[in-house]
Write an enzyme that holds these catalytic residues in place. Structure first.
Site, short mmCIF file in Angstrom:
data_model
loop_
_atom_site.label_atom_id
_atom_site.label_comp_id
_atom_site.label_asym_id
_atom_site.label_seq_id
_atom_site.Cartn_x
_atom_site.Cartn_y
_atom_site.Cartn_z
N GLU A 38 -31.86 -20.28 -20.78
CA GLU A 38 -31.13 -21.35 -20.09
C GLU A 38 -30.93 -22.54 -21.04
O GLU A 38 -31.74 -22.75 -21.93
CB GLU A 38 -31.89 -21.79 -18.82
CG GLU A 38 -33.24 -22.43 -19.09
CD GLU A 38 -34.02 -22.71 -17.79
OE1 GLU A 38 -34.19 -21.80 -16.97
OE2 GLU A 38 -34.45 -23.87 -17.65
N HIS B 206 -32.20 -24.90 -12.51
CA HIS B 206 -33.57 -25.39 -12.74
C HIS B 206 -33.80 -26.73 -12.04
O HIS B 206 -34.06 -27.75 -12.69
CB HIS B 206 -33.85 -25.49 -14.25
CG HIS B 206 -35.31 -25.41 -14.58
ND1 HIS B 206 -35.80 -24.85 -15.74
CD2 HIS B 206 -36.42 -25.84 -13.89
CE1 HIS B 206 -37.13 -24.94 -15.75
NE2 HIS B 206 -37.52 -25.53 -14.64
N ARG C 277 -40.29 -19.42 -14.55
CA ARG C 277 -39.73 -19.63 -15.88
C ARG C 277 -38.79 -18.51 -16.22
O ARG C 277 -39.07 -17.35 -15.87
CB ARG C 277 -40.83 -19.60 -16.95
CG ARG C 277 -41.47 -20.90 -17.27
CD ARG C 277 -40.49 -21.95 -17.78
NE ARG C 277 -41.19 -23.21 -17.89
CZ ARG C 277 -41.30 -24.09 -16.90
NH1 ARG C 277 -40.71 -23.90 -15.74
NH2 ARG C 277 -41.99 -25.21 -17.09
C1 GLV Z 1 -40.39 -27.31 -14.27
O1 GLV Z 1 -39.99 -26.22 -14.51
C2 GLV Z 1 -41.70 -27.76 -14.52
O2 GLV Z 1 -42.49 -27.08 -15.20
O3 GLV Z 1 -42.03 -28.88 -14.07
#
Ligand code: GLV
Length: 325
Positions: free
Chosen positions: A269, A287, A240
Site C-alpha cells: 500500500e 487504511h 497489516r
Molecule cells: C495502524 O495501522 C496502526 O498500527 O496504528
C-alpha cells in the site's frame, strides 16, 4: 532558542497538538504527506534529536547510521513494523507507539468492514449510484448473516479482544487462535474459545485478522489457508498488508472459493493489487481503521507526550507511557 533540541514531524498532524512540543523543541514539521526515500529521511533527520513518524517512514540501520543525534522516535500508530528494533537498540535509539487509545475505534471499524463485506454494502451502493435500480429482484443482493454465525479471530491482543466483546450482541460464537492462549478469566470475559489455526480456518463464517506483521506472520493467509476456509466465509484484514497473500486472495474471491472480503490494509500500500480492484465482492478502504476524529487526535497527543516524556517534560516526564525500545 538556538540550543533547544530539534524534533522532526514527518507529516501534518494536528497543529494545536504539535504546538505542545514548541516550548521544549525546535519543531520541524512537514507541510505535506509524502513518501520519503532513505536519503530523504537521512536529510530530514540531520541534527534531529527526536522524530514523530508514521508507518511509511522506514527507520533502520541505513537511516540510523547517518542520524547520529537521534535519540527517540515516536510512531503515531500502534504497529511499528516500520522500525528495525534491533538496529534501534544497536544505535541506542528509543521508540514508542500509540496503543490503547485506538483499540475501540479500530474494533468498531473491523465490524464495519465485516458487515459491509458480508452484506455486500459496497457493491450494492455502486450498483445504485450507477443508476441500475429500477426494481430489485427478491433474490438479488443476498449476503451472509452475521447473527448466529461463528466469528473467527486470528490474533487476540487488545484489538482482537475488543472485536470479540462486540460479538455478544450478535449472538455469535467466537473462536480464536493466538501465539499464546488468553488466561481463563480473560477468555471468559471476552467469551471466546481457543482453537488451533486449522480449526479456526475451517469453522469461521467470518474471519478477522488482528495480528502484527512479523517475519512469522507474513502470508499467514495464503492459498493453502484460503482453501481451508468455507466458500461462504468472509475475510477481514484490518491488521497489516503482507499478512494476506493478496494475489491468492483475489484468485479465491474471483473463483467463488471465498464469498467476500473487507480489506483496510494491503501488500505494498498505497498500491492495491489490480486483481482486487477489479472484484465486486471485496470492500476496500485506505487504511483508516483508527480514523475517528477523537482517536486520531488521541494518537497524535500520545506520540507528542511520549516525545516530551523521553526528554523529561509533560504529564509523563521521564517515562514515555508507550515505549517499545
Ligand atoms: C495502524 O495501522 C496502526 O498500527 O496504528
Amino acid at each position: 532558542m538556538g540550543d533547544k533540541p530539534k524534533v522532526w514531524v514527518s507529516r501534518p498532524l494536528f497543529p494545536d497538538i504539535i504546538a505542545r512540543l514548541e516550548p521544549v523543541f525546535d519543531v520541524h514539521a512537514e507541510p505535506e504527506t509524502r513518501a520519503f526515500s532513505i536519503d530523504d529521511l537521512v536529510g530530514r533527520l540531520h541534527g534531529m534529536s527526536a522524530a514523530v513518524t508514521g508507518l511509511a517512514d522506514r527507520i533502520d540501520d541505513r537511516v540510523l547510521s547517518r542520524a547520529p543525534h537521534l535519540k527517540f522516535v515516536a510512531n503515531v500508530s500502534v504497529g511499528y513494523n516500520n522500525f528495525d528494533l534491533d538496529a534501534m537498540r544497536a544505535h541506542g535509539v528509543a521508540a514508542s507507539n500509540t496503543p490503547d487509545v485506538l483499540t475501540d475505534t479500530t474494533a468498531d471499524y473491523a465490524w464495519a468492514l465485516m458487515m459491509a463485506a458480508a452484506r455486500r454494502v459496497g457493491a450494492a451502493e455502486r450498483w445504485l449510484r450507477a443508476g441500475y435500480w429500477h426494481g430489485t429482484r427478491f433474490d438479488q443482493w443476498m449476503g451472509m448473516d452475521l447473527h448466529g454465525s461463528t466469528l473467527g479471530i486470528l490474533g487476540m491482543g487488545r484489538i482482537g479482544q475488543a472485536i470479540a466483546r462486540r460479538a455478544s450482541g450478535f449472538d455469535m460464537k467466537v473462536i480464536y487462535h493466538n501465539r499464546s492462549r488468553l488466561d481463563a478469566g480473560l477468555e471468559h470475559a471476552v467469551n471466546a474459545h481457543y482453537v488451533d489455526k486449522a480449526t479456526l480456518l475451517r469453522q469461521a463464517d467470518h474471519l478477522m485478522l488482528v495480528l502484527p506483521l512479523t517475519a512469522e506472520s507474513r502470508h499467514a493467509i495464503g492459498a493453502a489457508e484460503l482453501a481451508m476456509m468455507k466458500p461462504s466465509a468472509t475475510l477481514v484484514n484490518i491488521a497489516r498488508g503482507g499478512i494476506v497473500d493478496d494475489s491468492a486472495l483475489a484468485a479465491a474471491l474471483a473463483d467463488g472459493r471465498l464469498a467476500a472480503a473487507g480489506l483496510d490494509v494491503f501488500e505494498g500500500e498505497p498500491a492495491v493489487h489490480p486483481a482486487l480492484m477489479a472484484l465486486d465482492n471485496v470492500v476496500l478502504s485506505p487504511h483508516i481503521a483508527s480514523a475517528s476524529g477523537r482517536t486520531r487526535r488521541a494518537m497524535a497527543a500520545l506520540a507528542v507526550d511520549n516525545v516530551l516524556a523521553f526528554f523529561g517534560h509533560g504529564p509523563h516526564a521521564g517515562k514515555p507511557p508507550s515505549r517499545v525500545v
